[in-house]
Design a protein around this motif. Structure first.
Motif, short mmCIF file in Angstrom:
data_model
loop_
_atom_site.label_atom_id
_atom_site.label_comp_id
_atom_site.label_asym_id
_atom_site.label_seq_id
_atom_site.Cartn_x
_atom_site.Cartn_y
_atom_site.Cartn_z
N UNK A 186 59.83 33.16 68.84
CA UNK A 186 59.67 32.25 69.25
C UNK A 186 57.36 32.15 69.82
N UNK A 187 56.90 33.44 69.29
CA UNK A 187 55.34 34.03 69.52
C UNK A 187 55.02 35.00 68.10
N UNK A 215 56.66 39.90 77.11
CA UNK A 215 55.49 40.03 78.31
C UNK A 215 55.27 41.97 78.12
N UNK A 216 56.00 42.28 77.86
CA UNK A 216 55.69 44.43 78.35
C UNK A 216 54.35 44.84 76.65
N UNK A 217 54.74 43.24 75.72
CA UNK A 217 53.67 44.31 74.81
C UNK A 217 52.48 43.80 74.45
N UNK A 218 52.53 42.71 75.41
CA UNK A 218 50.92 42.21 74.88
C UNK A 218 49.73 43.19 75.54
N UNK A 261 33.83 43.11 70.81
CA UNK A 261 34.73 41.65 71.13
C UNK A 261 35.98 42.50 71.11
N UNK A 262 36.50 41.60 72.21
CA UNK A 262 37.78 42.31 72.12
C UNK A 262 38.70 40.54 71.28
N UNK A 263 39.45 40.42 70.34
CA UNK A 263 40.00 39.98 69.68
C UNK A 263 41.36 40.23 69.49
N UNK A 264 41.87 38.01 69.90
CA UNK A 264 43.53 38.00 69.66
C UNK A 264 43.73 36.71 69.62
N UNK A 265 44.67 36.39 68.30
CA UNK A 265 44.87 35.31 67.67
C UNK A 265 46.50 34.92 68.66
N UNK A 274 43.09 46.65 64.57
CA UNK A 274 44.23 45.67 65.55
C UNK A 274 44.86 46.68 66.44
N UNK A 275 45.42 46.41 67.50
CA UNK A 275 45.76 47.01 68.22
C UNK A 275 47.33 46.60 68.21
N UNK A 276 47.38 45.16 67.89
CA UNK A 276 49.19 44.47 68.63
C UNK A 276 48.97 43.71 67.22
N UNK A 277 50.44 43.36 66.63
CA UNK A 277 50.28 42.79 65.22
C UNK A 277 52.08 42.43 65.32
N UNK A 278 52.29 41.38 65.65
CA UNK A 278 53.30 41.88 66.00
C UNK A 278 53.95 39.72 65.74
#
Length: 314
Positions: free
Chosen positions: A43-44, A21-24, A54-58, A8-12
């Motif tokens: 909100x998200x 917008x800044x963190x994506x 593979x790069x993955x995003x949820x 994981x690189x971002x879980x928020x």
């Protein structure tokens, strides 16, 4: 060597659109809310990372959003709708839960979403897609001729949601080999809808090597089984064999062979009729060389030490 699972690189979770917008990562995106945000409203939720190639995003959004920007450079990104995506206005298309969206490098992301929806994204380097076309005997078509929206069969969508849904539930269980197999299925669906007909991805070679491994396991002739050597002799890549095993058995060839060796070792220990049989003898017979690792793997699989099994059946 087993490839690492999901990193994981971002879980928020976000309550502020500017922070979102800044963190994506990897995406050049601007989000605009299409409505007021209740106090203390999330909100998200975004989970990003990578597994294998593979790069993955949820992503799950709880508000109406106008999204604009660009996808990751140098990659082809497939967007699989989640269970909550009823409808999405996307680049002039009204898309639904059975549509897969494709972002190509250099294209613009432009979408308007309804309140409360989720999507799963999987991105791979352009070179991976080019390799697929090459193995299929196809010339890489003009990107402008490739559809940016295509329909995928229900079984592939279910598989995609099952694999990528783990990002939100159990990210440690996301399997790089399963992702590789999924990408190939998605690309196949994508190119077929351009009118191209890719030939089979050498299933015979992969199947021959897989069946050779299964036959060795069935005959307990696994002490000297070397997967890399079988791939070399069979003229296939390790990745091709990983995909074939994942499709057939839900696990990779190395894990499959290790489980078979452990099962064979247990049978030998259970059948040990005389006191002269040692754990070292059994290890040598089934192809294990590291005592500590063997004991650890054995206990994890059977819930007891090899010595416990030997003692009970001697």
């Amino acid at each position: 060597m087993k490839r690492q699972g999901f990193q994981a690189s971002l879980v928020a979770e976000f309550s502020d659109v500017d922070q979102l917008c800044h963190d994506i990562r990897n995406w050049d995106l601007q989000f605009q809310l299409l409505g007021p945000v209740p106090a203390r409203q999330t909100i998200a939720k975004i989970i990003q990372g990578h597994a294998g190639q593979c790069d993955c995003t949820y992503a799950r959004f709880h508000m109406n959003f106008d999204q604009r920007g660009a996808p990751p450079q140098g990659k082809v990104t497939f967007t699989i709708p989640g269970k909550r995506l009823q409808e999405l206005w996307w680049r002039g298309h009204r898309t639904g839960e059975n549509d897969v969206l494709v972002y190509l490098p250099g294209t613009e992301l432009r979408s308007i979403s309804a309140e409360d929806f989720e999507v799963h994204l999987i991105a791979v380097d352009v070179a991976v897609i080019a390799d697929y076309f090459d193995r299929c005997g196809l010339t890489v078509p003009d990107p402008a001729k490739l559809p940016s929206v295509f329909r995928a069969p229900d079984n592939i969508l279910r598989k995609a949601r099952s694999i990528l849904g783990k990002l939100d539930e159990q990210p440690a269980l996301v399997d790089p080999c399963a992702l590789d197999a999924l990408v190939e299925k998605l690309v196949n669906c994508w190119v077929v809808q351009t009118g191209l007909q890719p030939r089979s991805l050498a299933p015979n070679a992969s199947r021959i090597v897989m069946e050779e491994i299964v036959a060795a396991v069935a005959s307990d002739d696994i002490a000297d089984l070397r997967i890399s050597e079988l791939c070399r002799r069979g003229g296939i890549s390790r990745r091709a064999l990983e995909i074939a095993f994942q499709d057939k058995f839900g696990t990779g060839p190395a894990a499959f062979v290790k489980s078979a060796r452990l099962a064979h070792a247990r049978r030998q220990l259970q059948l040990a009729a005389d006191a002269d049989v040692t754990i070292a003898d059994v290890m040598d017979d089934v192809g294990f060389s590291h005592v500590g690792q063997f004991a650890q793997d054995y206990r994890r699989m059977f819930g007891e030490r090899p010595s416990d099994t030997l003692r009970r059946h001697s």
